[in-house]
Write an enzyme that holds these catalytic residues in place. Structure first.
Site, short mmCIF file in Angstrom:
data_model
loop_
_atom_site.label_atom_id
_atom_site.label_comp_id
_atom_site.label_asym_id
_atom_site.label_seq_id
_atom_site.Cartn_x
_atom_site.Cartn_y
_atom_site.Cartn_z
N HIS A 428 0.86 -1.24 -0.05
CA HIS A 428 0.05 -0.12 -0.05
C HIS A 428 0.81 1.26 0.05
CE1 HIS A 428 -3.39 2.19 0.05
NE2 HIS A 428 -4.19 1.51 0.82
N ARG A 429 2.27 1.31 0.31
CA ARG A 429 3.01 2.53 0.36
C ARG A 429 3.25 2.59 -1.04
NH1 ARG A 429 8.14 0.00 3.49
NH2 ARG A 429 7.60 -1.71 1.68
#
Length: 455
Positions: A428-429
């Site tokens: 998700h980064r």
């Protein structure tokens, strides 16, 4: 002067290896380029070549020795004109192998925990003076990316840390040792404002740790089990996956794809395969189409073809797709490079070669390191759907389930279609929800319109 032969670092992540077999004996002449030993890493068995000329004077690490640290002296080479007398002192200079790093977390008592970090500086003693001289000259500090991140989190100055990795490179265990030593050396009678934050930690409950081996074994009656020691591959898999789940914020997107058009095209292409030496030149699998479709999807959605680093995002120009291959004792992920540019037949034959050599542990490091994404396919085992763990440095991994007949609705009528469920795990980064949805949607488009992969 005798020349030390050290345990080589055969990959960037290698910390220990098994000296599987010596291919020379004491007294044998050795020339540069001669293969002198076979080393087993967690992924492969590789041949080691000599870099100097001389006579094998003394072998210090016997065949079959496991967990030999990188840079430990394993043999001594005599130069021209030297005899056995020159070995006096040189052979005994081999450092005592330190306790393997994975064993340190087992101890729960305070004393062993405090002693474990102290072992690492002793291990790196031979490399430390050279590193110190390098720092004095203003040379840059060599450290792994993980070591740099950990040092930043711990507030450590890398120039003050002795490295125990290849050529004095600072690795994770050096940071852990330095951080542990700094904590031990901190004065107990520090000023109140500084001591206050640490006081609750010292008085309160210890950090949550996995139960020790002894506590786990105590749950089972004696004689009801056998202990199978972990090999290097299983240790590294456990370490990397634990780090991945602990440091990468995973989220998951699942989509259903219809396979009927792909299966029809696959059958036609395989039937049309020319023969070479009496055998078809290729035999395409569904997984070959999956690899190609994911590679093309990454080109269609280039913002998802990335790797997260603390300093910036790496945007990859090509689609290098790793493919999980099960081998005895674990798995390995060979990488199909430039998969978006390769034909399905080339991908198919490349994967067959990778799989065969992977099972024999004959892959080269450059064949299984790197890549920007990966595919894990359990469809052949009848698994309908699952979620895979991201394998750094990838930002995504596609978990592929079995193709099966299912009822679908078309134009308000029920029909039968072959459907395959796929789940995209994303970091998700690096890949947000909408971007991940766009990527898996592009993948679905190629799977359901397979002719587009041929043009």
């Amino acid at each position: 002067m005798p020349i030390d032969i050290l345990m080589p670092a055969l990959s960037p992540t290698m910390e220990v290896g098994t000296l599987a077999k010596w291919l020379v004996k004491e007294g044998d002449p050795v020339a540069p380029g001669d293969v002198i030993a076979e080393i087993e890493t967690d992924k492969a068995t590789m041949e080691v070549e000599a870099v100097d000329e001389g006579t094998m004077g003394k072998i210090l690490v016997a065949d079959g020795t496991a967990d030999v640290p990188v840079n430990q002296k394993i043999a001594v080479l005599l130069e021209e004109g030297e005899d056995a007398a020159a070995l006096e002192g040189a052979a005994s200079a081999a450092p005592t192998p330190p306790a393997p790093a994975p064993e340190a977390p087992k101890a729960e008592a305070p004393a062993p925990q405090a002693a474990a970090p102290a072992a690492a500086p002793a291990q790196s003693a031979t490399a430390a003076p050279a590193r110190a001289n390098g720092h004095d000259r203003g040379e840059r500090v060599f450290a792994s990316p993980l070591a740099r991140r950990l040092a930043k989190e711990q507030g450590l100055d890398l120039s003050a840390v002795a490295g125990s990795g290849p050529h004095g490179r600072i690795v994770k265990r050096d940071i852990e040792a330095a951080a542990g030593g700094a904590a031990k050396a901190a004065p107990e009678a520090a000023a109140a404002p500084a001591a206050a934050p640490s006081a609750p930690a010292a008085a309160g409950p210890a950090p949550v740790q996995a139960p020790s081996d002894d506590k786990i074994r105590a749950l089972f009656p004696d004689g009801s089990y056998e202990v199978v020691p972990h090999d290097n591959m299983r240790k590294v898999i456990a370490k990397r996956l634990t780090e991945a789940k602990s440091t990468i914020p995973h989220f998951y997107l699942t989509i259903d794809t219809e396979l009927d058009a792909l299966l029809k095209l696959r059958s036609e292409l395989n039937a049309a395969a020319p023969e070479v030496d009496g055998k078809p030149a290729y035999k395409l699998s569904v997984n070959d189409f999956v690899i190609k479709a994911l590679a093309l999807a990454l080109q269609a959605v280039p913002e998802a073809n990335v790797t997260w680093t603390d300093s910036g995002m790496l945007k990859h120009k090509t689609s290098d797709v790793g493919v999980a291959v099960s081998i005895p004792g674990g798995l390995i992920t060979p990488v199909v490079r430039n998969a978006e540019q390769k034909t399905l037949s080339v991908i198919s034959n490349e994967m067959k070669d990778y799989a065969a050599r992977a099972r024999d542990r004959k892959l080269l490091p450059e064949e299984y390191q790197g890549g920007s994404t990966a595919v894990s396919n359990l469809g052949m085992f009848g698994i309908k759907d699952f979620s895979a763990v991201i394998n750094p440095p990838h930002a995504t991994i596609l978990a592929v389930g079995a193709g099966e007949k299912r009822a679908v609705v078309r134009d308000d009528a029920v029909a039968i279609a072959t459907v395959m469920s796929c789940t995209l795990s994303t970091d998700h980064r690096a890949v947000d929800g909408a971007l991940g949805a766009e990527l898996i949607g592009a993948f679905k488009g190629y799977i359901e319109n397979p002719m587009s992969m041929l043009v």
